[in-house]
Write a protein that holds these residues in place. Structure first.
Motif, PDB file in Angstrom:
ATOM      1  N   ALA A  48      46.727  30.037  22.169  1.00 32.82           N
ATOM      2  CA  ALA A  48      46.515  31.145  23.100  1.00 32.82           C
ATOM      3  C   ALA A  48      47.560  32.238  22.955  1.00 32.82           C
ATOM      4  N   SER A  49      48.529  32.034  22.044  1.00 32.55           N
ATOM      5  CA  SER A  49      49.591  33.020  21.910  1.00 32.55           C
ATOM      6  C   SER A  49      49.073  34.256  21.202  1.00 32.55           C
ATOM      7  N   ARG A  50      49.810  35.345  21.365  1.00 35.88           N
ATOM      8  CA  ARG A  50      49.406  36.610  20.776  1.00 35.88           C
ATOM      9  C   ARG A  50      50.620  37.260  20.132  1.00 35.88           C
ATOM     10  N   LEU A  55      49.872  35.623  36.279  1.00 35.86           N
ATOM     11  CA  LEU A  55      48.828  36.336  35.542  1.00 35.86           C
ATOM     12  C   LEU A  55      49.116  36.349  34.045  1.00 35.86           C
ATOM     13  N   LYS A  56      50.352  36.582  33.694  1.00 40.70           N
ATOM     14  CA  LYS A  56      50.675  36.674  32.267  1.00 40.70           C
ATOM     15  C   LYS A  56      50.467  35.344  31.547  1.00 40.70           C
ATOM     16  N   MET A  57      50.725  34.256  32.250  1.00 38.23           N
ATOM     17  CA  MET A  57      50.539  32.947  31.630  1.00 38.23           C
ATOM     18  C   MET A  57      49.070  32.620  31.389  1.00 38.23           C
ATOM     19  N   LEU A  58      48.164  33.356  32.011  1.00 34.85           N
ATOM     20  CA  LEU A  58      46.741  33.164  31.717  1.00 34.85           C
ATOM     21  C   LEU A  58      46.414  33.581  30.299  1.00 34.85           C
ATOM     22  N   GLN A  59      47.145  34.600  29.774  1.00 31.49           N
ATOM     23  CA  GLN A  59      47.012  35.053  28.391  1.00 31.49           C
ATOM     24  C   GLN A  59      45.578  35.408  28.012  1.00 31.49           C
ATOM     25  N   ASP A  60      44.829  35.931  28.972  1.00 36.74           N
ATOM     26  CA  ASP A  60      43.439  36.300  28.711  1.00 36.74           C
ATOM     27  C   ASP A  60      43.073  37.446  29.630  1.00 36.74           C
ATOM     28  N   GLY A  74      38.246  49.971  37.098  1.00 37.23           N
ATOM     29  CA  GLY A  74      38.228  48.707  36.365  1.00 37.23           C
ATOM     30  C   GLY A  74      38.627  48.847  34.919  1.00 37.23           C
ATOM     31  N   ALA A  75      38.158  49.897  34.259  1.00 38.05           N
ATOM     32  CA  ALA A  75      38.503  50.096  32.850  1.00 38.05           C
ATOM     33  C   ALA A  75      40.002  50.358  32.699  1.00 38.05           C
ATOM     34  N   GLU A  76      40.573  51.119  33.633  1.00 37.88           N
ATOM     35  CA  GLU A  76      42.006  51.392  33.573  1.00 37.88           C
ATOM     36  C   GLU A  76      42.808  50.119  33.818  1.00 37.88           C
ATOM     37  N   VAL A  77      42.373  49.296  34.740  1.00 36.40           N
ATOM     38  CA  VAL A  77      43.050  48.022  34.990  1.00 36.40           C
ATOM     39  C   VAL A  77      43.065  47.184  33.728  1.00 36.40           C
ATOM     40  N   ARG A  78      41.944  47.104  33.050  1.00 37.59           N
ATOM     41  CA  ARG A  78      41.858  46.313  31.817  1.00 37.59           C
ATOM     42  C   ARG A  78      42.829  46.857  30.764  1.00 37.59           C
ATOM     43  N   THR A  79      42.898  48.171  30.630  1.00 35.51           N
ATOM     44  CA  THR A  79      43.800  48.779  29.649  1.00 35.51           C
ATOM     45  C   THR A  79      45.254  48.477  29.981  1.00 35.51           C
ATOM     46  N   VAL A  80      45.620  48.605  31.255  1.00 38.37           N
ATOM     47  CA  VAL A  80      46.998  48.352  31.652  1.00 38.37           C
ATOM     48  C   VAL A  80      47.361  46.882  31.459  1.00 38.37           C
ATOM     49  N   VAL A  81      46.450  45.993  31.773  1.00 36.46           N
ATOM     50  CA  VAL A  81      46.712  44.565  31.569  1.00 36.46           C
ATOM     51  C   VAL A  81      47.023  44.291  30.102  1.00 36.46           C
ATOM     52  N   MET A  82      46.273  44.915  29.218  1.00 39.41           N
ATOM     53  CA  MET A  82      46.507  44.723  27.797  1.00 39.41           C
ATOM     54  C   MET A  82      47.816  45.355  27.349  1.00 39.41           C
ATOM     55  N   GLU A  83      48.061  46.611  27.777  1.00 40.00           N
ATOM     56  CA  GLU A  83      49.174  47.371  27.230  1.00 40.00           C
ATOM     57  C   GLU A  83      50.498  47.141  27.945  1.00 40.00           C
ATOM     58  N   ALA A  84      50.461  46.866  29.236  1.00 40.55           N
ATOM     59  CA  ALA A  84      51.695  46.774  30.011  1.00 40.55           C
ATOM     60  C   ALA A  84      51.989  45.379  30.521  1.00 40.55           C
TER      61      ALA A  84
END
Length: 450
Positions: free
Chosen positions: A437-439, A390-395, A414-424
């Motif tokens: 694609a790097s951040r 998942l992390k290698m998707l970088q999106d 769903g909104a919480e999942v999106r936040t956690v994906v971004m933050e954690a």
């Protein structure tokens, strides 16, 4: 007889340390962090004296505060002390003194916020990688029936990279080890509250977990997380838990050290050749674990071990967070050394390191794995590393779409999942990936330092 209060026991141990320390500076001289922290030229004895000032409420120095704040827990100072003091614990107390400059309400609020963020990350990331059957393997077992050989303590954040935990369980079962499982935020070690100076919260959480260990009546608790190992066996239990009185007759041992100690049982199941050239990323904080991991890898048939000759600091990568550029440089040097050595595989030991490094597989000519994946491969055991995938998707959109079925299955927001994906997940990137694609690393990365 009751268990002594945490604050009382810490003060007793602090007083003993203050009485015994001679300010010789041996711990400062050998510390690998003084150079990166920019204090290598500070006078060793005076800096140690400044740390003692933090502990006693006396005078301190900027170098002493900097040393305490940047200690990564490498542990090289422990055997160097001629008085038999644990300087790592001394610096933990100094960090605690710095945190306790805030008022009680602020300390409690910071501890609560850190715990809440960790719990949310664990809950969401574990559930977007596992179905109910796999998730149930991480649930706390009941302390009933005959005493198991060991209790396996996952800690909290191992559940963010569950394939590592599942490999631990399968390896124990293949070796014929009778074990019970404890872990997750409900069995926390209390380190987040300890770091924010909330001793009451830390004591309440950690004591509850320590008491649960004892109820299994196993002689040994296997810790996966080095943070939990240090918090429980170095910060919490000494001076407090009288095993003759409270029945907590167990020792804590790192899981990797346990495997190494039972190499005769493990080796019987290392039957499939693993034709890979492997470099190891390791940390020295829990004594003997790096050497144990190397011996285990060398026992895998077909595997070629390569010493990457890299600096060994801290007990996991996230203990380097106070020096973000230094940590990024450490990661860059590690990746370059692995490429120069022509490895097929860069293997780490701990879960937090894996979260930070695994996505670099996208940009380098080798795979990045946890070393237990190689052990499992030789045993015919495997679990997909969904975190890395998942992390290698970088999106974030691609990740959320990928895990939609599990989000629905577990009834996640769903909104919480999106936040956690971004933050954690995505923001935990100390060294930026290469290419479009790097951040960039987020300032909030590693907020819980577990």
């Amino acid at each position: 007889m009751s268990v002594p209060g945490f604050a009382t026991a810490l003060q007793d141990r602090t007083n003993d340390l203050l009485d015994r320390c001679t300010r010789c500076g041996a711990c400062f001289d050998i510390c690998p962090m003084t150079g990166p922290a920019g204090i290598a030229d500070a006078p060793a004895g005076a800096t140690v004296g400044g740390v003692l000032g933090l502990l006693s409420g006396g005078a301190t120095t900027p170098a002493a505060e900097r040393w305490a704040a940047t200690c990564s827990g490498s542990g090289t100072c422990i055997p160097a002390c001629p008085e038999g003091i644990n300087p790592r614990f001394m610096l933990s107390l100094a960090k605690l003194a710095l945190a306790r400059r805030a008022d009680d309400e602020t300390r409690r609020a910071r501890g609560h916020a850190a715990f809440r963020a960790m719990s949310r990350g664990v809950q969401v990331l574990s559930r977007i990688q596992m179905g109910p059957q796999e998730l149930a393997r991480f649930s706390r077992d009941e302390a009933e029936g005959p005493a198991p050989e060991v209790v396996f303590y996952t800690g909290c954040n191992l559940l963010k990279t569950p394939h590592i935990g599942l490999l631990c369980f399968d390896i124990l079962e293949r070796m014929g080890v009778d074990y019970k499982v404890m872990g997750g935020p409900g069995d926390c070690c209390g380190v987040l509250q300890f770091r924010t100076g909330d001793l009451e919260g830390s004591e309440r959480i950690a004591d509850r977990t320590a008491a649960r260990f004892g109820r299994f009546k196993a002689s040994r608790v296997l810790s996966w997380c080095p943070t939990c190992q240090v918090q429980m066996s170095e910060n919490l239990l000494p001076g407090r838990w009288n095993q003759e009185v409270d029945g907590t007759r167990y020792e804590m041992e790192a899981f990797v050290a346990f495997l190494d100690r039972h190499m005769d049982r493990l080796r019987l199941h290392l039957v499939h050749p693993v034709q890979k050239r492997v470099g190891l990323h390791e940390h020295p904080g829990i004594a003997g674990v790096g050497a144990a991991a190397e011996r285990i890898l060398r026992a895998v048939p077909g595997l070629e071990f390569v010493d990457l000759a890299q600096p060994k600091v801290g007990w996991m990568c996230n203990t380097l967070q106070p020096l973000p550029q230094y940590k990024a440089d450490i990661h860059q040097a590690l990746l370059e050394a692995a490429a120069a050595a022509g490895v097929t595989t860069l293997a780490g030991v701990y879960h937090a390191c894996h979260r930070e490094i695994c996505s670099h597989q996208r940009d380098w000519p080798f795979e990045v794995v946890n070393f237990l994946e190689l052990v499992g491969e030789s045993m015919g055991i495997s679990h997909e590393d969904h975190f890395k995938r998942l992390k290698m998707l970088q999106d974030v959109d691609a990740i959320v779409a990928d895990v939609a079925d599990l989000v629905a299955l577990h009834g996640l927001n769903g909104a919480e999942v999106r936040t956690v994906v971004m933050e954690a997940l995505l923001s935990e990137q100390p060294l930026a990936l290469r290419g479009p694609a790097s951040r960039e690393p987020s300032p909030s990365s590693h907020g819980d330092q577990r």
